[in-house]
Write an enzyme that holds these catalytic residues in place. Structure first.
Site, PDB file in Angstrom:
ATOM      1  CD  GLU A 157      -3.276   0.785  -3.742  1.00 15.82           C
ATOM      2  OE1 GLU A 157      -4.478   0.519  -3.566  1.00 15.82           O
ATOM      3  OE2 GLU A 157      -2.451   0.869  -2.811  1.00 15.82           O
TER       4      GLU A 157
ATOM      5  CB  CYS B 151      -0.942  -0.011   1.191  1.00 17.97           C
ATOM      6  SG  CYS B 151      -0.118  -0.443   2.717  1.00 17.97           S
TER       7      CYS B 151
END
Ligand code: NDP
Length: 480
Positions: free
Chosen positions: A391, A294
């Site tokens: 992402e 992340c």
């Protein structure tokens, strides 16, 4: 990838040390039990597509049983134990993780696809360190800055992702237990096996029954847990989309919530940075754990005057990365965790090309079976491109350039996320100037993807709220 001057012989770690059962139940009330209303599904090795075991997709009644067991343990034993007694159990868990570290590392690499070098040297040592660290807090909560006698919340419902299965379990369970809460944890659908091994470690540690409960399953099981009225605290790590759904479902209840969500971190290299060191940091930033991180440094911001030189060196370095068998000790890049994730990476990479960025990968043979994606760079990326905004969660780096520190800062902060950032420069004053202005929970200077249990971790903006790790990590589990 074999473009180097020589090749290493294979050095596979033996998998004989792990003993995977053909099927598992749920860990509720200190025992492995059969499901009441759950079904069963298979978990596979992403590097080979081999079926490893069959696990339970817990149903609402199973979740209910687990929450009831956690409640009984909270009321009956755990919340009444003095902190020093809880601490002893946490130290015991930490030591057992160390004793079984080789087994846990191999199991993690088999179920997740990550290289053994990482599971052995990063994930599992950090898991033990996390339990040791929070064990130390258990009898010192009155000195943590939350009042003389801070109280636990009750039952914590915890949902974790597949990228660091055992490490995320430790980040969730260690502070919860240290502060006197009990836990129901749901590991990710594709990576349940180390959580089930941890259930065995809880039994080995004689942890009172019901203090830790593990319910395997997919999104529906997670939702049932998060929405269960018997849960006092929800802790989630995963995608921003699911984080939003959880925030909605918890809103208006008295459940306390922490969310650790996505990121699109900038890794900023100034012209005075030591370039070879920066190259290592860039590689570690985006190719560590196949980019399933992340806080990955997925946007490289290179100062224009050194951008070409930096890219040349980076490409040369990527040519030496070894992709393949996660259990081989020489492997740098393992398997993508699931076909779904592979599809997402492929899709966004195709979008990158369609939008006009230039794609590059080193010559690289992918194994025939399993889920693989080569290390990939995109140059000519602009801030409007989806590969600069979204992402990707894979081994894909988007390269942008800048001229001045102010421009670097503006580009770095131009994202809905704010989890991490990296700065590479020789000047201490510039590090401080940047760190003060970067809207990111963690800022690394001349390094990247470094973790330590004493250091709080968490996001700004759509990367979530609340902190895990450090003294700050206690707050999410205390009634303060
Ligand atoms: P999810 O957010 O779906 O998964 C995280 C966890 O939440 C899993 O345990 C999942 O179960 C569970 N879950 C899913 N839906 C719900 C729900 N409605 N209520 C409660 N729990 C739920 O991530 P994905 O695995 O789908 O990955 C999708 C994308 O998310 C990735 O491509 C990546 O971009 C990002 N991601 C980010 C992570 C991070 O750490 N920032 C971690 C993982 C993913 P299940 O086992 O079914 O997935």
């Amino acid at each position: 990838m074999g473009t180097g001057m020589f090749d290493y012989a294979p050095a596979p770690e033996s998998r004989a040390i792990v003993d995977i059962a053909p099927s598992y139940g749920l860990f509720i009330g200190g025992e492995m039990v059969d499901p009441t209303d759950g079904t069963r599904f298979k978990t596979v090795n992403p590097a080979t597509e081999e079926v490893l075991s069959e696990v339970v997709a817990a149903g609402p009644q199973d979740v209910d049983r687990a929450v009831a067991a956690a409640r009984a343990a909270y009321d009956g034993t755990w919340s009444r134990l003095p902190g020093r007694e809880r601490g002893k159990y946490l130290y015991r868990l930490a030591r057992l993780v160390q004793e079984r570290s080789r087994e846990l590392a191999v199991l993690e690499s088999i179920d997740n696809g990550k290289p053994i070098r990482e599971s052995r040297d990063v994930d599992v040592p950090l898991v033990a360190a996390h339990f040791f660290y929070y064990a130390g807090w258990a009898d010192k909560l009155g000195y943590a800055g939350f009042g003389p006698d801070p109280r636990p919340l009750g039952v914590a419902g915890q949902v974790i992702p597949w990228n660091f299965p055992l490490l995320m379990l430790a980040w969730k369970i260690a502070p919860a237990l240290a502060t006197g809460n009990t836990v129901v944890l749901k590991p990710a659908e594709t990576t349940p096996l180390t959580a089930l091994a941890f259930a065995d470690i809880c039994r080995q540690a004689d942890l009172p029954p019901g203090v830790v409960n593990i319910v395997t399953g997919a999104g529906d099981t997670g939702r049932a847990l998060v929405e269960h009225p018997g849960v006092d605290k929800v802790a989630f790590t995963g995608s921003t989309d699911v984080g939003r759904q959880i925030a909605r479902s918890v809103a208006g209840t008295r459940k306390k919530l922490t969310l650790e969500l996505g990121g699109k971190a900038a890794n900023i290299v100034f012209d005075d940075a030591p370039l070879d060191q920066a190259v290592e940091g860039i590689v570690n930033g985006i190719f560590f754990n196949q980019g399933h991180v992340c806080c990955a440094g997925s946007r490289l911001l290179a100062q224009e005057s050194i951008a070409d030189e930096l890219l040349d060196r980076l490409k040369r370095r990527l040519g030496t990365l070894r992709l393949g068998d996660p259990l081989d000790k020489n492997t740098d890049i393992g398997a993508i965790n699931s076909p779904e994730q592979l599809e997402r990476i492929r899709e966004l990479s195709a979008v990158g090309e369609q939008e006009g960025a230039e794609r590059w990968s080193p010559a690289c043979d992918l194994p025939d079976r399993g889920y693989w994606f080569p290390p990939t760079l995109f140059t000519g990326v602009t801030q409007a491109h989806r590969i600069a905004r979204e992402e990707i969660f894979g081994p894909v780096l988007s390269v942008l350039t800048f001229r001045t520190p102010a421009e670097a800062l503006e580009k770095a902060n131009n994202t809905p996320y704010g989890l991490s950032a990296g700065v590479w420069t020789d000047k201490g004053s510039r590090i401080l100037w940047m760190a003060q202005r970067l809207r990111a929970g963690v800022v690394w200077a001349n390094t990247f993807n470094r973790f330590d249990p004493t250091s709080p971790f968490g996001g700004y903006k759509e990367s979530g709220f609340g902190r895990e790790g450090g003294r700050h990590g206690l707050e999410g589990y205390l009634d303060v």
